[in-house]
Design a protein around this motif. Sequence first.
Motif, PDB file in Angstrom:
ATOM      1  N   MET A   7       1.943  -3.220   2.278  1.00 56.79           N
ATOM      2  CA  MET A   7       1.932  -1.852   2.799  1.00 56.79           C
ATOM      3  C   MET A   7       0.483  -1.414   3.003  1.00 56.79           C
ATOM      4  O   MET A   7      -0.269  -1.278   2.029  1.00 56.79           O
ATOM      5  CB  MET A   7       2.623  -0.900   1.814  1.00 56.79           C
ATOM      6  N   ASN A   8       0.109  -1.245   4.265  1.00 58.17           N
ATOM      7  CA  ASN A   8      -1.266  -0.885   4.582  1.00 58.17           C
ATOM      8  C   ASN A   8      -1.573   0.531   4.099  1.00 58.17           C
ATOM      9  O   ASN A   8      -0.946   1.499   4.551  1.00 58.17           O
ATOM     10  CB  ASN A   8      -1.476  -0.977   6.091  1.00 58.17           C
ATOM     11  N   PRO A   9      -2.530   0.715   3.169  1.00 59.66           N
ATOM     12  CA  PRO A   9      -2.838   2.050   2.633  1.00 59.66           C
ATOM     13  C   PRO A   9      -3.317   3.039   3.685  1.00 59.66           C
ATOM     14  O   PRO A   9      -3.214   4.252   3.493  1.00 59.66           O
ATOM     15  CB  PRO A   9      -3.954   1.777   1.604  1.00 59.66           C
ATOM     16  N   SER A  10      -3.846   2.519   4.813  1.00 59.40           N
ATOM     17  CA  SER A  10      -4.363   3.422   5.852  1.00 59.40           C
ATOM     18  C   SER A  10      -3.243   4.039   6.681  1.00 59.40           C
ATOM     19  O   SER A  10      -3.466   5.004   7.402  1.00 59.40           O
ATOM     20  CB  SER A  10      -5.321   2.663   6.778  1.00 59.40           C
ATOM     21  N   LYS A  11      -2.027   3.494   6.571  1.00 58.51           N
ATOM     22  CA  LYS A  11      -0.902   4.051   7.315  1.00 58.51           C
ATOM     23  C   LYS A  11      -0.308   5.228   6.568  1.00 58.51           C
ATOM     24  O   LYS A  11      -0.518   5.409   5.372  1.00 58.51           O
ATOM     25  CB  LYS A  11       0.153   2.977   7.567  1.00 58.51           C
ATOM     26  N   HIS A  61       4.536   8.505   0.245  1.00 55.10           N
ATOM     27  CA  HIS A  61       5.567   8.462  -0.798  1.00 55.10           C
ATOM     28  C   HIS A  61       5.651   7.099  -1.464  1.00 55.10           C
ATOM     29  O   HIS A  61       6.285   6.954  -2.510  1.00 55.10           O
ATOM     30  CB  HIS A  61       6.926   8.855  -0.213  1.00 55.10           C
ATOM     31  N   PHE A  62       5.020   6.077  -0.870  1.00 59.34           N
ATOM     32  CA  PHE A  62       4.990   4.755  -1.484  1.00 59.34           C
ATOM     33  C   PHE A  62       4.207   4.793  -2.797  1.00 59.34           C
ATOM     34  O   PHE A  62       4.577   4.153  -3.778  1.00 59.34           O
ATOM     35  CB  PHE A  62       4.374   3.751  -0.511  1.00 59.34           C
ATOM     36  N   TYR A  63       3.147   5.567  -2.823  1.00 58.03           N
ATOM     37  CA  TYR A  63       2.295   5.604  -4.017  1.00 58.03           C
ATOM     38  C   TYR A  63       2.964   6.341  -5.173  1.00 58.03           C
ATOM     39  O   TYR A  63       2.652   6.108  -6.329  1.00 58.03           O
ATOM     40  CB  TYR A  63       0.946   6.220  -3.663  1.00 58.03           C
ATOM     41  N   THR A  64       3.916   7.214  -4.855  1.00 58.18           N
ATOM     42  CA  THR A  64       4.715   7.857  -5.907  1.00 58.18           C
ATOM     43  C   THR A  64       5.569   6.822  -6.621  1.00 58.18           C
ATOM     44  O   THR A  64       5.761   6.887  -7.843  1.00 58.18           O
ATOM     45  CB  THR A  64       5.626   8.941  -5.299  1.00 58.18           C
ATOM     46  N   LEU A  65       6.072   5.844  -5.864  1.00 61.05           N
ATOM     47  CA  LEU A  65       6.904   4.791  -6.450  1.00 61.05           C
ATOM     48  C   LEU A  65       6.069   3.780  -7.224  1.00 61.05           C
ATOM     49  O   LEU A  65       6.509   3.267  -8.257  1.00 61.05           O
ATOM     50  CB  LEU A  65       7.677   4.062  -5.339  1.00 61.05           C
ATOM     51  N   TYR A 111       9.728   3.152   6.748  1.00 59.73           N
ATOM     52  CA  TYR A 111       9.603   2.827   5.327  1.00 59.73           C
ATOM     53  C   TYR A 111       9.360   4.080   4.499  1.00 59.73           C
ATOM     54  O   TYR A 111       9.885   4.216   3.396  1.00 59.73           O
ATOM     55  CB  TYR A 111       8.454   1.831   5.114  1.00 59.73           C
ATOM     56  N   ASP A 112       8.555   4.986   5.030  1.00 63.49           N
ATOM     57  CA  ASP A 112       8.186   6.146   4.214  1.00 63.49           C
ATOM     58  C   ASP A 112       9.383   7.043   3.925  1.00 63.49           C
ATOM     59  O   ASP A 112       9.458   7.654   2.857  1.00 63.49           O
ATOM     60  CB  ASP A 112       7.066   6.955   4.879  1.00 63.49           C
ATOM     61  N   LEU A 140       7.084  -4.982  -2.585  1.00 66.48           N
ATOM     62  CA  LEU A 140       6.167  -4.217  -1.744  1.00 66.48           C
ATOM     63  C   LEU A 140       4.886  -3.962  -2.524  1.00 66.48           C
ATOM     64  O   LEU A 140       4.924  -3.559  -3.695  1.00 66.48           O
ATOM     65  CB  LEU A 140       6.801  -2.895  -1.328  1.00 66.48           C
ATOM     66  N   THR A 141       3.751  -4.179  -1.875  1.00 68.88           N
ATOM     67  CA  THR A 141       2.473  -4.035  -2.569  1.00 68.88           C
ATOM     68  C   THR A 141       1.408  -3.455  -1.648  1.00 68.88           C
ATOM     69  O   THR A 141       1.492  -3.600  -0.426  1.00 68.88           O
ATOM     70  CB  THR A 141       1.994  -5.396  -3.116  1.00 68.88           C
ATOM     71  N   ASP A 142       0.432  -2.799  -2.256  1.00 69.46           N
ATOM     72  CA  ASP A 142      -0.701  -2.279  -1.492  1.00 69.46           C
ATOM     73  C   ASP A 142      -1.923  -3.189  -1.628  1.00 69.46           C
ATOM     74  O   ASP A 142      -3.011  -2.836  -1.189  1.00 69.46           O
ATOM     75  CB  ASP A 142      -1.047  -0.854  -1.936  1.00 69.46           C
TER      76      ASP A 142
END
Length: 455
Positions: free
Chosen positions: A272-276, A280-284, A205-206, A254-256
């Motif tokens: 999307m588990n934040p600990s993983k 780059h997910f948080y940029t989106l 995913y990343d 997709l959500t955190d």
Amino acid sequence: MNDFPEKVKQKLHSIMTEISEHHWLFSKNPKHDFMRQNTGKLSLYDTMHLILTMGKGNTSDEIIDYFDLDYDAIPTNSAFIQRRNQIMLSAFEYLFSEFSSSFPEITRKFKGHSILAVDGTHVCYTTNAQITEDYSKPHRSSEKGYNHMHLNALVDALSKVVIDAVIQPGQQSNERGAFHSMLDHFTPEDPSKYILTADRGYESYDLIFHCESRKLSYVFRVKGPQVTGSILSSFKSDLPDEQEEFDVIVRRFLTDKKNTIIKKQTDVYIYMNPSKNIPHFYTLLGNNHVYVLQLRVVKIKTGEDSYEYLISNLPYDPFSSEDMKWIYHFRWNCEVSFRYLKHAAGMLYFHSKKPEFIKQEIYASLTLYNFGMFIANAASDENQKKKRNPDNKYIYEIDFSNTIKTVRKYLLHKDFGKPVDLIRLVMKYVHAVKEEFRHFERHLRSVGAICLNYR
């Protein structure tokens, strides 16, 4: 006479001259190394040029060839080793990077897009169990271990030019991490004109998030939806997998965040588990907590009971299902590039057992290879302008392997007043393109380095 080869040669010369003139930036001991290079036998320029043009011979052979049998000019092996030990690896990295980005017009297009393929390969060198980060232990007592580094490369799949490269320890390789690094280095003026393609080992995913955040298109081969851990397993209910082939669009939010609604509606949301490791997910996401991911999924039948799956963000117009197959098919040119790198550019025939020197020669081989591909592509363009004899059974194309070897001789060539028409020389050596290929069983063999002895 086509003057393009001379332009390429002069560009390479100017970059090495720049490095030599700013030797303190590329020396391990700036206050001492190469301070009197103009009075000695080996300047920084000559040392790098010699490493760049090394062939299959041993070090003595290569030095004698480089200095053209001039007894007074030839340094000793010891002097050469001392000189190359003074050079930082960054000098060869800079040479490769600057030279490879100097001729963007060579890049070929597919429907107005450049296709970039990523992959990795083992680079074996002399066995030394003391170098634990590179040493692969044998599985059986009767077998022999070997040392290797892992070369990750980003290749222009149509022109076969290596855009970027990352060298990793053989036992600590991380192909996805290397791909992320190369994406960070890649800063085109118009990202929408590039398509990235990769094999199943890069499924994550990343990497999708990284491409999405950079506005880059991609075509990745992934595992089937029935495989645990596959990206497509989350979209199983949306895929008409009973069909032999399909081309569909699937979407998910997709959500955190994780709450009751998201847990119940797995056909709508993916958590999307934040600990993983998905930075780059948080940029989106930006200031929101939801991102809509739209994937185009293509199923391809490759055999009686064999299927492959591709995911992409390319639109249906102008890219059909057949185009998607071709784009992924071009990924194989990355493997072709590795073959030319090893067997034609000499990335099998090292002249040292020291890992630092091995890396110098890897970047030198990459630079020599790109020089050869620039010339081969220019010669190929000229070859296509020739009128084809309708009686010919086959179409003939430039022999890339021979071109790379000829380019090495061209770099060693001393100017005796008669210019070398390199394009015409390369066009003299062609081979037939046969549409039907031999099919045979692949025989696996043990991995090993080509020994220094008697070379």
